[in-house]
Write a protein that holds these residues in place. Structure first.
Motif, short mmCIF file in Angstrom:
data_model
loop_
_atom_site.label_atom_id
_atom_site.label_comp_id
_atom_site.label_asym_id
_atom_site.label_seq_id
_atom_site.Cartn_x
_atom_site.Cartn_y
_atom_site.Cartn_z
N ARG A 197 0.84 -1.20 0.00
CA ARG A 197 0.00 0.00 0.00
C ARG A 197 0.87 1.25 0.00
O ARG A 197 0.62 2.21 -0.75
CB ARG A 197 -0.91 -0.02 1.23
CG ARG A 197 -2.01 1.02 1.15
CD ARG A 197 -3.06 0.79 2.20
NE ARG A 197 -2.47 0.84 3.54
CZ ARG A 197 -3.02 0.28 4.62
NH1 ARG A 197 -4.16 -0.38 4.51
NH2 ARG A 197 -2.44 0.37 5.79
N SER A 198 1.88 1.26 0.84
CA SER A 198 2.78 2.41 0.93
C SER A 198 3.52 2.61 -0.40
O SER A 198 3.69 3.74 -0.86
CB SER A 198 3.77 2.18 2.08
OG SER A 198 5.02 2.71 1.78
N ASN A 201 1.14 4.01 -2.99
CA ASN A 201 0.89 5.39 -2.61
C ASN A 201 2.04 6.28 -3.06
O ASN A 201 1.85 7.38 -3.57
CB ASN A 201 0.74 5.44 -1.08
CG ASN A 201 -0.12 6.61 -0.65
OD1 ASN A 201 -0.86 7.14 -1.47
ND2 ASN A 201 -0.01 7.01 0.61
N ASP A 202 3.23 5.76 -2.84
CA ASP A 202 4.44 6.48 -3.21
C ASP A 202 4.53 6.68 -4.71
O ASP A 202 4.91 7.75 -5.18
CB ASP A 202 5.64 5.66 -2.74
CG ASP A 202 6.63 6.54 -2.03
OD1 ASP A 202 6.23 7.18 -1.04
OD2 ASP A 202 7.79 6.60 -2.50
#
Lengths: 526, 526
Positions: free
Chosen positions: B118-119, B122-123
């Motif tokens: 997820r991170s 998102n990045d």
């Protein structure tokens, strides 16, 4: 459970933490989030064991005091993990995870928390960067629109003051200051003078009373000479570089310069949302000031040319008038009287300022055809013979002929060709009557006659003003247009007489008598 | 172990994955990353057990085929977790984690991997957004600089063609196209004509041979009439709206319009880095084209005024010349001859184009003072009496006196005041000799004499050109400056004679005879 009054987390950030907390609680741990006043703002339980809230709050306090983003393992009857979430360099919230007593999964939870915190901080950084660039983009776009708007208003036919005011107003929309103003240097016979030429908002320098504009201008020139692009001063470091009176908190001054010549300055005072002007402001103010300077340079260039033209035309008609000592100054006066009548007439009928200017010019040039009439006839004392009179009657057509060569003079030809037409049709050269005579011709006819009557001639003394007016009244409907003639004879002839005697009307012509003529030339161009 | 040839991950993204992989391996699992060709590009082992590489690759293939970002649990002798990393909507890499046989920590690892993915996504999204806004910012900034550069070049004293060329060149720096061009409508006596006025690169429309400019202009006007801001055409959808010849892949045309009047168009053809022009291009091209139109509008306004002035001056001197049938056209010819001499002289001494233009104007106005000389003297057939001659000798001073009233005429006064000074000091009005006579005076003296000698007078026939030249040669050092006189008598007098007879020199004066005079007026303004 949610108390957002103290925390400095954005909704998005809070949502992110909440999502993570839920997922973690699903693995069986208890998850706590505290704000910086140690109020519990989020609490998810894995429902495998019950946490001691006091121990949890104690852990939060401990990491808050340490002020680091690192994850700390704490033993307080249970195995706790805790860390600060840092936003903008300071703690925004504290995460505390209770893994339970004797948990085997602490290292996994720690690892997961570590990844979350890193991702969270990364996200904060990215969001800040996006916000920064977006605001830069918005500002650059605003500047783009501003400079573009200015450039589309750089038509030389636009008035000076409108353009400068547009510059101040538009800049004020972008930069939050108390006031913006433009000062221009005006050359006088003896000295240069700084004139406040446009402004918006509250300008905190008192130019009228203490000549602060000049002082500021000199200071700015000093700063420019030392290689800077702007004078900037503020008490941001406690002391101003220069001395200002109390109202000034900060100030920027940039030059209006074109071809390396400084012709004025643009200033702004007292920022409302920041403590000092920065390099962005310097760039923007300079860009707008430069556009102003270019515009004014163009206007000056244009005005010089119009002055040259009106000067040449006046020199020409004066030379023609001067051939006969009795008509000296006649053309200039007929122009002024024609304008006087046209302005009165404009109050009753719809005629434009440009029309009035053209009527003025046709009055000025009405006798230009006399250059083609022999001096013997022009200067003859006493009555002309039939033949001589016929030659004299050629002057309107000769004048119109000379000017018809010049395309831009087209509009003023009727006043020249028809200024000897009589309202009853008995005039020359065409014998036109009543409204068949162009308006210009009917007006110049009255102006020409009034000046002729009130001037001395070889064959008679000058009539007094009252007698001349009576003479016009008697001839309304015969020689003169009755409506326009009425308007003229009922006007403030004393005031007109004063204008004719002093050569100028300060109220109307501005600073010098050439100004109206210069403006009038503009009417010949579309 | 690292093979970057196939993977579409950025260095930063790869570093992020590597960091995560290392940390995860530290918890005891084995971590694999595959590219989309299923090459192993990263491999970190927790060193607790040995993975079966074939099973790992098999898991990778399985999730790659499924093309989702969701984490899948796979059992292949060991407990595997695998998922795709999605960048720009397609898989960029595949993560496979071997938790080992019968692992208790799968759910924790899965949770951690989930947070990482997820991170990571998102990045990716944030980076893309930052990249997008940054490039928008860069472009807006470039546009800002472009429009600003254009506006600082909007001085009316700048030449038309330079400004339009600057517009094309500057735009070419920002928009990657094969070519950009500006066409302007030129009014002719009978028709309007589109003229290619500036251009950069390769313009793929053949205006000269197939009149494509006119066709394009008409098409653009149609499109504008229907409410669009630009004509845009391309084969992006397979078919062009209009028919173009083979070289055109895509095209944009925007109007040069000022005060709702279209005076030309700016076009660009064949984008090099994109398939079609977009709304950004329309905005930018329109902005630049509008600045061009404003600039040209100002130039036209200015040229009209200069034409009006030179027209008025010529009308004036022609009227004076016309008083005497023998001097008809004299002033015009003296201006042309003075310019002829000044241009020859400029090849030996450093005098500027502006100086030559001023000499032309002083030649044009040299006899303006004759307006103050009585006709009896001017037109007298035969020799003048002493007294009459004295009156005649006043005309240089009278002329200078008339023009001295006009500040902008200052520079040409010497040619008017001193055009009757002789090199030997025996001339008038000041009796100056040799180099004490201003250059203008020495040049106009020769021009005036040559025209007088070759024109018929009441008291004598016109001299032939050769005789006049001989007469000047004989008087070098007496009446005439010997150096300037030599230059004149040795010049191509036949060519000069042709110019004087036809009234114009198409080579030098451009389209019509008023052009040089119009340009010359510019020299009177600083």
């Amino acid at each position: 459970m949610l108390n957002t009054s103290q925390n400095r987390l954005s909704t998005g950030q809070l949502r992110q933490i909440k999502e993570f907390a839920k997922e973690m609680a699903d693995t069986g741990i208890n998850f706590f989030v505290y704000d910086t006043d140690l109020n519990l703002i989020l609490n998810f339980s894995g429902e495998k064991f019950i946490s001691d809230y006091e121990s949890s709050a104690g852990c939060a306090k401990q990491v808050l005091d340490s002020q680091t983003g690192a994850i700390q393992e704490l033993e307080a009857g249970s195995q706790f993990l805790a860390c600060c979430l840092i936003v903008d360099g300071t703690t925004a919230a504290i995460i505390v995870i209770d893994c339970g007593p004797g948990s085997q999964t602490v290292s996994f939870v720690k690892q997961t928390l570590h990844i979350f915190v890193r991702s969270f901080q990364n996200d904060v950084k990215n969001s800040q960067q996006i916000e920064l660039i977006s605001s830069e983009l918005a500002q650059t776009y605003e500047e783009l629109m501003l400079l573009y708007k200015m450039s589309t208003n750089m038509k030389v036919s636009q008035s000076d003051l409108n353009f400068l005011q547009l510059a101040c107003d538009s800049l004020m929309d972008i930069v939050r200051v108390e006031g913006i103003a433009i000062f221009l240097e005006k050359k006088n016979e003896d000295a240069r003078k700084l004139v406040l030429s446009a402004g918006t908002g509250l300008i905190s320098i008192d130019h009228k009373n203490d000549n602060m504009g000049e002082v500021l201008f000199e200071r700015m020139l000093d700063v420019l000479a030392s290689g800077s692009d702007a004078l900037i001063d503020s008490e941001i470091n406690g002391v101003f570089k220069y001395e200002w009176h109390g109202r000034i908190r900060n100030i920027i001054a940039v030059p209006l310069s074109s071809s390396n010549k400084v012709i004025g300055m643009m200033i702004a005072t007292n920022l409302l949302d920041r403590s000092d002007f920065d390099t962005n402001d310097i760039r923007l103010f300079n860009a707008v000031a430069t556009e102003c300077a270019i515009f004014i340079g163009n206007q000056n260039h244009f005005r010089d040319l119009k002055e040259l033209l009106i000067g040449s035309l006046k020199a020409l008609v004066n030379s023609i008038d001067a051939k006969d000592q009795y008509t000296r100054g006649h053309s200039d006066r007929v122009a002024i009287i024609s304008k006087w009548i046209a302005e009165l007439y404009a109050k009753t009928k719809k005629i434009s300022q440009e029309d009035i200017q053209k009527i003025y010019l046709s009055g000025l040039l009405h006798d230009i055809g006399k250059i083609g009439v022999s001096e013997l006839v022009l200067k003859k004392p006493g009555k002309l013979t039939e033949e001589e009179y016929e030659e004299m009657k050629n002057h309107p057509a000769i004048g119109a002929g000379i000017l018809s060569e010049i395309q831009q003079m087209t509009d003023i030809l009727p006043g020249i060709l028809h200024h000897h037409e009589r309202f009853d049709g008995k005039g020359y050269p065409k014998g036109l009557a009543e409204n068949n005579i162009p308006l210009m011709g009917r007006i110049v006819m009255i102006a020409d006659s009034f000046d002729a009557m009130t001037s001395e001639r070889t064959y008679r003394k000058a009539l007094g003003v009252e007698d001349a007016i009576k003479e016009i009244e008697v001839n309304l409907g015969k020689q003169f247009d009755p409506i326009i003639g009425q308007i003229f004879v009922r006007s403030d002839i004393d005031k007109l007489w004063e204008i004719l005697q002093t050569g100028q009307n300060r109220d109307q012509y501005g600073e010098n008598s050439i100004d109206y003529g210069t403006a009038a030339i503009g009417a010949l161009l579309d």
